[in-house]
Every structure is written in structure tokens, then in C-alpha cells.
Design an enzyme around this catalytic site. Structure first.
Site, PDB file in Angstrom:
ATOM      1  N   CYS A 150       0.815  -1.208   0.000  1.00  0.00           N
ATOM      2  CA  CYS A 150       0.000   0.000   0.000  1.00  0.00           C
ATOM      3  C   CYS A 150       0.851   1.260   0.000  1.00  0.00           C
ATOM      4  O   CYS A 150       2.068   1.221   0.155  1.00  0.00           O
ATOM      5  CB  CYS A 150      -0.928  -0.004   1.208  1.00  0.00           C
ATOM      6  SG  CYS A 150      -0.041   0.190   2.776  1.00  0.00           S
ATOM      7  N   ARG A 206      12.146  -4.873   6.648  1.00  0.00           N
ATOM      8  CA  ARG A 206      12.724  -4.682   5.328  1.00  0.00           C
ATOM      9  C   ARG A 206      14.231  -4.918   5.290  1.00  0.00           C
ATOM     10  O   ARG A 206      14.854  -4.859   4.254  1.00  0.00           O
ATOM     11  CB  ARG A 206      12.374  -3.264   4.842  1.00  0.00           C
ATOM     12  CG  ARG A 206      12.716  -2.967   3.388  1.00  0.00           C
ATOM     13  CD  ARG A 206      11.912  -1.793   2.932  1.00  0.00           C
ATOM     14  NE  ARG A 206      12.339  -1.176   1.705  1.00  0.00           N
ATOM     15  CZ  ARG A 206      12.992  -0.024   1.631  1.00  0.00           C
ATOM     16  NH1 ARG A 206      13.345   0.625   2.726  1.00  0.00           N
ATOM     17  NH2 ARG A 206      13.304   0.493   0.464  1.00  0.00           N
ATOM     18  N   HIS A 265       5.680   6.539  -2.425  1.00  0.00           N
ATOM     19  CA  HIS A 265       7.005   7.078  -2.763  1.00  0.00           C
ATOM     20  C   HIS A 265       6.881   8.553  -3.124  1.00  0.00           C
ATOM     21  O   HIS A 265       7.643   9.389  -2.655  1.00  0.00           O
ATOM     22  CB  HIS A 265       7.596   6.366  -3.988  1.00  0.00           C
ATOM     23  CG  HIS A 265       7.786   4.892  -3.827  1.00  0.00           C
ATOM     24  ND1 HIS A 265       7.700   4.020  -4.888  1.00  0.00           N
ATOM     25  CD2 HIS A 265       8.079   4.143  -2.750  1.00  0.00           C
ATOM     26  CE1 HIS A 265       7.921   2.792  -4.469  1.00  0.00           C
ATOM     27  NE2 HIS A 265       8.151   2.840  -3.174  1.00  0.00           N
ATOM     28  N   ALA A 293       3.023   1.856   2.994  1.00  0.00           N
ATOM     29  CA  ALA A 293       4.245   1.042   2.966  1.00  0.00           C
ATOM     30  C   ALA A 293       5.334   1.752   2.151  1.00  0.00           C
ATOM     31  O   ALA A 293       6.497   1.789   2.548  1.00  0.00           O
ATOM     32  CB  ALA A 293       3.959  -0.329   2.371  1.00  0.00           C
TER      33      ALA A 293
HETATM   34 FE1  CFM Z   1      12.934   0.734  -5.426  1.00  0.00          FE
HETATM   35 FE2  CFM Z   1      12.469  -1.633  -5.631  1.00  0.00          FE
HETATM   36 FE3  CFM Z   1      10.982  -0.040  -4.070  1.00  0.00          FE
HETATM   37 FE4  CFM Z   1      13.512  -0.652  -3.424  1.00  0.00          FE
HETATM   38 FE5  CFM Z   1      12.599  -2.649  -1.804  1.00  0.00          FE
HETATM   39 FE6  CFM Z   1      11.556  -3.551  -4.056  1.00  0.00          FE
HETATM   40 FE7  CFM Z   1      10.076  -2.002  -2.494  1.00  0.00          FE
HETATM   41 MO1  CFM Z   1      10.681  -4.437  -1.739  1.00  0.00          MO
HETATM   42  S1  CFM Z   1      14.379  -0.906  -5.309  1.00  0.00           S
HETATM   43  S2  CFM Z   1      12.454   1.200  -3.359  1.00  0.00           S
HETATM   44  S3  CFM Z   1      14.423  -1.467  -1.626  1.00  0.00           S
HETATM   45  S4  CFM Z   1      11.117  -0.144  -6.198  1.00  0.00           S
HETATM   46  S5  CFM Z   1      12.783  -4.543  -2.657  1.00  0.00           S
HETATM   47  S6  CFM Z   1      12.218  -3.654  -6.213  1.00  0.00           S
HETATM   48  S7  CFM Z   1       9.499  -3.717  -3.562  1.00  0.00           S
HETATM   49  S8  CFM Z   1      10.876  -2.463  -0.580  1.00  0.00           S
HETATM   50  S9  CFM Z   1       9.134  -0.118  -2.868  1.00  0.00           S
END
Ligand code: CFM
Length: 540
Positions: A59, A93, A193, A62
Site C-alpha cells: 500500500c 525490510r 514514494h 508502505a
Molecule cells: Fe525501489 Fe524496488 Fe521499491 Fe527498493 Fe525494496 Fe523492491 Fe520495495 Mo521491496 S528498489 S524502493 S528497496 S522499487 S525490494 S524492487 S518492492 S521495498 S518499494
């Protein structure tokens, strides 16, 4: 090398969707694409998951609290919401951190929550939030407190921004800012993000103008120090004489963010999670950005060379070559040892938003092919390259997320290079402000799948029988029960670092162990031995 026989990609695609009801099949069909690196087909991405389909996604909360802000050790990350939202975001994580000394604060081992109860959902939770901020301040006296909204906060209308402003004023020496990152805010983590980027940019970046020195100053964007990756990258940069002003956000502090506008280049590891920050910093402060990838020995070498070329400094270029010459032979000797055992093996990667692309490098170095890959929540540009951005349809879900209006700072804007200089570097092959995406790097006929469903993963495994499947904890044991080893590429299981040169060696060894272990061939489920044990639904 004799290449393996795979089923026809169009047959596979058909198999993956043919059991779905027609409407669902039509929709999923657009997210399952047969790659052609020459003429890249469009991929449906960043849209709502079909309810009930079992997605890998998480989500918005997260993506904001866990992913972007989680790795910063000296911000008290206070979750406004029921305790479960905090508990499930607590150290899961494997983002590591290394405080500079006993004076350096590290709150990452704590779990901060307002522990919202029914009473607060009914009568409002702002009072409770103020109290929690006061309590955190009294105990820790942190430099900053971030407030993260969970779903009920948005539903009942608690104003985390007003509370943050009020408490910031009241306490005086603590930067307090809120995030409207309610879980439902977008179709996935990706929305979180963007929200995190916006608020950190608005409330933190640019507060400290101190020039901390260093000849070649960069920020590392989108590297989150999972399993210690950032430590290895920091080691390499230091060895080359490159100063990292700020990391967004692996092994970071709030002080780094405040000072980050003093850097001369932003390099981006994970384009998906942080491209917004790079663009906003360029507009406001004049810092150009460039995509790098420290996953894979060759791509690490390439990334260091590209940073050196950006600075156009002979000495730095020579130093980088020297470091690469020191580091690569060890890596190559390990590849030479392992390659005969891994070459020709088949990998599949289904990870968040950038690793499904980056890790294909490491598999390539082992002679392994990635036959199918996809992101959980990437956008079309992460698949097809940034050139498609103008053609991406902005839907209602994306419109929910604020686009900050950023302009050049009247005092602090200072272009690091003129447009002509940047054009010259580009003409020499340095792809400034560019990301080509995953698909140009994948073979013709490989299958790209966005937001893969559980059913589709199982079908893929049945059809291709890959030697390794890379995904997360939710998939791990289901896949392993099918006799295929699963490598967690989110948390790295218990391993890592996998970045840089030393990390590459760790990865080769872990993958060698997994794809050559005989245990997977010995597994037989009870119902395979005695079919009468097969589970049946009672229909009466
Ligand atoms: Fe970038 Fe990723 Fe992500 Fe990531 Fe991660 Fe991820 Fe994630 Mo899991 S590099 S920041 S450190 S998009 S592994 S492939 S899914 S936490 S939001």
C-alpha cells in the site's frame, strides 16, 4: 552453449489468461507482453489491481513510511493509526544503518505508533496524536518527527499537517511534518514514494547550506541499504574519492537531507521510488541527475566511470580505473569458478519497481537467462523508458497525488553545468536525465508481466520450470513447494550485501548454492506419492 527449448511465448501468454473470465482476461492481457527490444510494445502498468486476484502489491503507507523514510535513523517515524500498521512495518525490510558514534541517534529499532482505538476513530484522533508527539519529544528530543497517516486517519479527517505545524511551533527545535500517505491513496506503494518525496523536499531539503567539503559531491538517490548494500557502495565511492553528501535514504540522517542541495550531481539507483526528488532538485537548485546501477560487477564499474565522466576530471577518471582494476579480478575469479555450474540456467524475477531489472545483470554474469520478469508497481517508463512519459494516461488514482509546483530558488539555484555542457556530455554517450527501462535489456520473446497474479506465477513455473524464481516472502513457500528455489530479492533472505563488487560475489555464491542444490529434485508432495490424499472440496 546449447540453449533450452521453451514453449512459444504466444502460447504461454494465452495459457496465463485463458482461465480468466473474459473481462479479466482482457485486462490482464494488456499487462502480459511479449518483449521485442527493437520495437518495445506498451505495457499496461500502474493501474488498479483486479480485486481478488492475489497481487504481490503493498500500500501507499508502505511506500512512504517503510520504503522512503524508514531507513533514516534519526527521524522519529510516528505512525498515526492502529497498531498493526506499525507492527508490520517494524524492521521487516532489513534496511540497515550504521550510526557515526554514540552521539548519533538511531530510532530505527523502535516502533512508534499512536495506537489508535475505536474511540479515536469515532471522536477523532488529533488530541491523541499531539500527545504522542509530545511524548516522543520529551523522551528522545529528536531533530525531526515524521507523522504517517494510515487509512482511518484519512477516513475520519484527522489533519496531520495542521497538528504537525502546531506542534512544530510549540516545541521550537524539532522539525515536524506529516504525510497523507493513507494506504488507499494510490494503486500501490508507488503513490507513497511520491508523497514521501514531496514532503521531504518541501520540509527538509535545503535547510542547511554548510559546504561540508569534497571535490566530487554527489547524492545517492533510491538506494535503501537492504542487507548492507549501501555500505558496499559507500566503500567504493570513498575509495574513488567521491563524496556522498546525502543518501536517500539507506544509512541516512535528516542532516544529510537538509544539506543535500550542496551536491553537484544526483545519481539514481531506483528510478521508480525517487525520480520525483531528482527532478525537483534539478529545477530548484540546478543539480543534474543520472541513472546508475550498482547491482552487477560490470554495471558497478560502468556507474563509477559515468560519475567520473560527468565531473570531467582526469585524476578522478584515473582513480576510478585503478579501483576497478583492483576490484574486478577477484570478482572474475569467482565467476570463472561458478559459471560452469550456473550457465544456461533459467531465472524469473518479479520484484517491486527496479530490482526485477537490475538483478538481470547479476544473472547475466553467471550465464543465466531471465526469461520472464515484471514489476509489482513500476510505471510504463520503468519498462519502456522515459521517452513514453508524455504518452502515459494520467488516471484518477494518479491525480490524487499532489504534483508540487517547483521553481528555481531565487538564491540557491546554481546550474552545475550549462545546457551546452550537458548536451556535449550527452553527445559523448553520458545519458543524463535518462532511464531506458527494463525492456531494452531483455531478449526478444521474453515475457514481461506487470503486477503478476499468484495464478499467473504458478502457470509460468509449470510452463518453464525455471531454475530459480525471485520474489518476496509472500511467494516464497508456495514456489518452493513446487520444487523451485525462491530467492527473496526484497529482503535478500538472510544474505547480502549484493551491490558493488563484494556484493556481486555474495550473490554468485548464494545463487550457485540455490540452483545447484539437489534438495529440490528430491521433494515430492504427499499427494504426488499417494493421489488419494489429494484435497477435495466437499460440495454437499
Ligand atoms: Fe525501489 Fe524496488 Fe521499491 Fe527498493 Fe525494496 Fe523492491 Fe520495495 Mo521491496 S528498489 S524502493 S528497496 S522499487 S525490494 S524492487 S518492492 S521495498 S518499494
Amino acid at each position: 552453449m546449447e540453449s533450452r527449448k521453451y514453449p512459444e511465448p504466444s502460447v504461454v501468454r494465452e495459457e496465463l489468461i485463458k482461465k480468466y473470465p473474459p473481462k479479466v482476461a482482457k485486462k490482464r492481457g494488456k499487462a502480459i507482453v511479449i518483449n521485442d527490444p527493437e520495437t518495445i510494445p506498451p505495457v499496461q502498468a500502474n493501474i488498479r489491481t483486479i480485486p481478488g486476484i492475489i497481487s504481490q502489491r503493498g500500500c501507499s503507507y508502505a511506500g512512504c513510511k517503510g520504503v522512503v523514510l524508514g531507513p533514516t535513523r534519526d527521524i522519529v517515524n510516528l505512525v498515526h493509526g492502529p497498531i498493526g500498521c506499525s507492527f508490520y512495518a517494524w524492521l521487516t525490510r532489513r534496511n540497515q544503518t550504521r550510526p557515526d558514534g554514540p552521539e548519533d541517534r538511531n530510532y530505527m529499532t523502535y516502533c512508534f505508533s499512536t495506537d489508535m482505538q475505536e474511540e479515536h476513530v469515532v471522536f477523532g484522533g488529533e488530541k491523541k496524536l499531539k500527545k504522542a508527539i509530545q511524548e516522543a519529544y520529551d523522551i528522545f528530543h529528536p531533530k525531526a518527527i515524521g507523522i504517517f497517516s494510515t487509512c482511518p486517519v484519512g477516513l475520519i479527517g484527522d489533519d496531520v499537517h495542521a497538528v504537525s505545524r502546531e506542534m512544530k511551533e510549540k516545541l521550537g527545535d524539532c522539525n515536524i511534518f506529516g504525510f497523507s500517505c493513507e494506504g488507499y491513496k494510490g494503486v500501490s506503494q508507488s503513490a507513497g514514494h511520491h508523497i514521501a518525496n514531496n514532503q521531504v523536499f518541501k520540509h527538509v531539503v535545503g535547510l542547511d547550506d554548510t559546504d561540508k567539503g569534497g571535490k566530487f559531491k554527489i547524492n545517492m538517490l533510491g538506494e535503501y541499504n537492504i542487507g548492507g548494500d549501501a555500505f558496499e557502495i559507500e566503500r567504493l565511492l570513498e575509495k574513488c574519492g567521491i563524496t556522498m553528501v546525502a543518501s536517500f535514504s539507506g544509512n541516512s540522517t535528516v542532516g544529510q537531507f537538509e544539506n543535500s542541495h550542496t551536491a553537484d550531481l544526483n545519481v539514481i539507483m531506483c528510478h521508480r521510488s525517487i525520480n520525483y526528488m531528482a527532478e525537483m532538485m534539478e529545477t530548484k537548485y540546478g543539480i543534474p541527475w543520472m541513472k546508475v546501477n550498482f547491482i552487477g560487477a560490470q554495471s558497478s564499474a560502468k556507474s563509477l566511470r559515468r560519475i567520473a565522466r560527468y565531473f570531467e576530471d582526469e585524476e578522478l577518471m584515473a582513480k576510478v580505473e585503478q579501483v576497478i582494476a583492483e576490484e574486478l579480478p577477484v570478482v572474475q575469479s569467482v565467476i570463472n569458478e561458478i559459471y560452469p555450474r550456473t550457465k544456461g540456467k533459467l531465472a524469473m524475477l518479479f520484484v517491486g519497481g527496479s530490482r526485477a531489472h537490475h538483478y538481470q545483470e547479476l544473472f547475466g554474469e553467471l550465464g543465466m537467462e531471465t526469461i520472464s520478469a515484471g514489476y509489482e508497481f513500476g510505471h510504463r517508463d520503468d519498462y519502456e523508458g522515459r521517452k513514453v512519459i508524455p504518452t502515459i494516461k494520467v488516471d484518477a488514482d494518479s491525480k490524487n497525488i499532489e504534483e508540487l509546483k517547483v521553481t528555481a530558488d531565487p538564491e540557491k539555484f546554481k546550474p552545475r553545468k550549462t545546457e551546452e555542457e550537458l548536451e556535449k556530455l550527452k553527445a559523448e554517450g553520458l545519458d543524463i536525465r535518462e532511464y531506458e527501462g527494463m525492456m531494452p535489456d531483455m531478449k526478444k520473446g521474453s515475457i514481461v508481466i506487470d503486477d503478476i497474479s499468484h495464478y499467473e506465477s504458478e502457470k509460468l513455473i509449470e510452463l518453464y520450470k525455471p531454475d530459480i524464481f525471485c520474489a518476496g516472502i509472500k511467494e516464497k513457500y508456495v514456489v518452493q513447494k513446487m520444487g523451485v528455489p525462491l530467492k527473496q530479492l526484497h529482503s535478500y533472505d538472510y544474505g547480502g550485501p549484493y551491490a558493488g563488487f563484494k556484493g556481486a560475489i555474495n550473490f554468485y555464491r548464494d545463487i550457485d548454492r540455490m540452483v545447484n542444490s539437489r534438495v529440490w529434485r528430491l521433494i515430492q508432495a504427499p499427494w504426488e506419492k499417494t493421489p488419494e490424499l489429494e484435497a477435495n472440496y466437499v460440495t454437499q
